[in-house]
Write an enzyme that holds these catalytic residues in place. Sequence first.
Site, PDB file in Angstrom:
ATOM      1  N   ARG A   5       0.815  -1.221   0.000  1.00  0.00           N
ATOM      2  CA  ARG A   5       0.000   0.000   0.000  1.00  0.00           C
ATOM      3  C   ARG A   5       0.844   1.263   0.000  1.00  0.00           C
ATOM      4  O   ARG A   5       0.504   2.238  -0.682  1.00  0.00           O
ATOM      5  CB  ARG A   5      -0.952  -0.031   1.192  1.00  0.00           C
ATOM      6  CG  ARG A   5      -1.883   1.187   1.288  1.00  0.00           C
ATOM      7  CD  ARG A   5      -2.527   1.571  -0.022  1.00  0.00           C
ATOM      8  NE  ARG A   5      -3.181   0.461  -0.707  1.00  0.00           N
ATOM      9  CZ  ARG A   5      -3.575   0.515  -1.970  1.00  0.00           C
ATOM     10  NH1 ARG A   5      -3.328   1.582  -2.719  1.00  0.00           N
ATOM     11  NH2 ARG A   5      -4.178  -0.518  -2.524  1.00  0.00           N
TER      12      ARG A   5
ATOM     13  N   LYS B  12       1.870  24.524  -2.344  1.00  0.00           N
ATOM     14  CA  LYS B  12       0.514  23.973  -2.166  1.00  0.00           C
ATOM     15  C   LYS B  12       0.588  22.451  -2.295  1.00  0.00           C
ATOM     16  O   LYS B  12       0.167  21.857  -3.283  1.00  0.00           O
ATOM     17  CB  LYS B  12      -0.441  24.586  -3.191  1.00  0.00           C
ATOM     18  CG  LYS B  12      -0.610  26.090  -3.013  1.00  0.00           C
ATOM     19  CD  LYS B  12      -1.501  26.687  -4.088  1.00  0.00           C
ATOM     20  CE  LYS B  12      -1.618  28.199  -3.915  1.00  0.00           C
ATOM     21  NZ  LYS B  12      -2.449  28.824  -4.970  1.00  0.00           N
TER      22      LYS B  12
ATOM     23  N   LYS C 165       4.740  38.073  -0.499  1.00  0.00           N
ATOM     24  CA  LYS C 165       3.465  38.004  -1.187  1.00  0.00           C
ATOM     25  C   LYS C 165       2.567  39.169  -0.791  1.00  0.00           C
ATOM     26  O   LYS C 165       2.982  40.044  -0.029  1.00  0.00           O
ATOM     27  CB  LYS C 165       2.802  36.652  -0.908  1.00  0.00           C
ATOM     28  CG  LYS C 165       3.616  35.478  -1.475  1.00  0.00           C
ATOM     29  CD  LYS C 165       2.955  34.155  -1.228  1.00  0.00           C
ATOM     30  CE  LYS C 165       1.671  33.987  -2.019  1.00  0.00           C
ATOM     31  NZ  LYS C 165       1.916  33.960  -3.482  1.00  0.00           N
TER      32      LYS C 165
ATOM     33  N   GLU D 281       5.976  39.887  -4.851  1.00  0.00           N
ATOM     34  CA  GLU D 281       4.761  39.754  -5.650  1.00  0.00           C
ATOM     35  C   GLU D 281       4.195  41.140  -5.974  1.00  0.00           C
ATOM     36  O   GLU D 281       4.121  42.016  -5.109  1.00  0.00           O
ATOM     37  CB  GLU D 281       3.716  38.951  -4.872  1.00  0.00           C
ATOM     38  CG  GLU D 281       2.397  38.788  -5.588  1.00  0.00           C
ATOM     39  CD  GLU D 281       1.393  37.985  -4.776  1.00  0.00           C
ATOM     40  OE1 GLU D 281       0.331  38.549  -4.443  1.00  0.00           O
ATOM     41  OE2 GLU D 281       1.679  36.806  -4.475  1.00  0.00           O
TER      42      GLU D 281
ATOM     43  N   ASP E  48       1.271  38.675 -10.397  1.00  0.00           N
ATOM     44  CA  ASP E  48       0.196  37.871  -9.837  1.00  0.00           C
ATOM     45  C   ASP E  48      -1.158  38.227 -10.436  1.00  0.00           C
ATOM     46  O   ASP E  48      -1.582  39.385 -10.411  1.00  0.00           O
ATOM     47  CB  ASP E  48       0.146  38.053  -8.319  1.00  0.00           C
ATOM     48  CG  ASP E  48      -0.879  37.143  -7.670  1.00  0.00           C
ATOM     49  OD1 ASP E  48      -0.787  35.921  -7.869  1.00  0.00           O
ATOM     50  OD2 ASP E  48      -1.775  37.653  -6.975  1.00  0.00           O
TER      51      ASP E  48
END
Length: 285
Positions: A102, A137, A169, A202, A224
């Site tokens: 697994r 992410k 950011k 950013e 962005d």
Amino acid sequence: MKPTYLTEQSISEFISRALAEDIGDGDHSSLASIPADARKQARLLVKGEGVLAGVELAGYIFNAVDPDLQLQVTLQDGEIVKYGDVAFTVKGKAQSILTAERLVLNCMQRMSGIATYTHYLTRLIAGTNAKLLDTRKTTPNFRMMEKWAVLIGGGANHRFGLFDMIILKDNHVDYAGGIREAITATQNYLKEKGKDLRIEVETRTLEEVQEALDTGGVRRIMLDNMSPDMMREAVTLIGGRYETEASGGITEETIRAVAESGVDFISVGALTHSTKSLDLSLKAF
């Protein structure tokens, strides 16, 4: 050459944690039903189409479970596969094969799905100068393998975590009071701490791009959620003085136009947060 985050120690620690999570005090299904001395074999069957990833990792996993297991690899990481292909055969103690099964499948299915989608997007921007990047992410405690899969699929890694590169950011900029304030505070911090980290900032508008240019002291300017036309203006404005990265809301339909705007990098969170796994199966024979 493996990236710096892929070390024998980091891979071993990941496998140890993953096996402990799955096995606990024993694989009682296998221990109860399979004779301890039974020796069998199984093969990794591909049940879809895509880019194979995780074969090398599978070798580490089998070895961690039982060093006596023998792996015969027929398809390597990065190879294009189709339904019915056999990636490898594993032979040895039946209980060991079942205990490792697994974890091997969970890793390989996820990694192969990421590699497949990465390969697909890199083909969409082929012929441009843009490089495809991943993001942070990622799945907690599985980032290393997900970023490895991006490399296998032909993409490139962005920073690994918060520690190895600075990205200022929108929230950083807003909390700091603006582009100039955020960059200046960061430069002072790095000097005070004696750290040599790349700085990326950013920007959301051409005005912020200009403010970043006027301030200087960064490695890369992120564009962005800009339209391809605005990105093209920004790239012209920057004029090669700094690296450029497109980010935010980039889809399969828009990525080619984004690449053709002239940016150096395109970061796509969907590489790791929205990818469908490739169907694989470990079958006894």
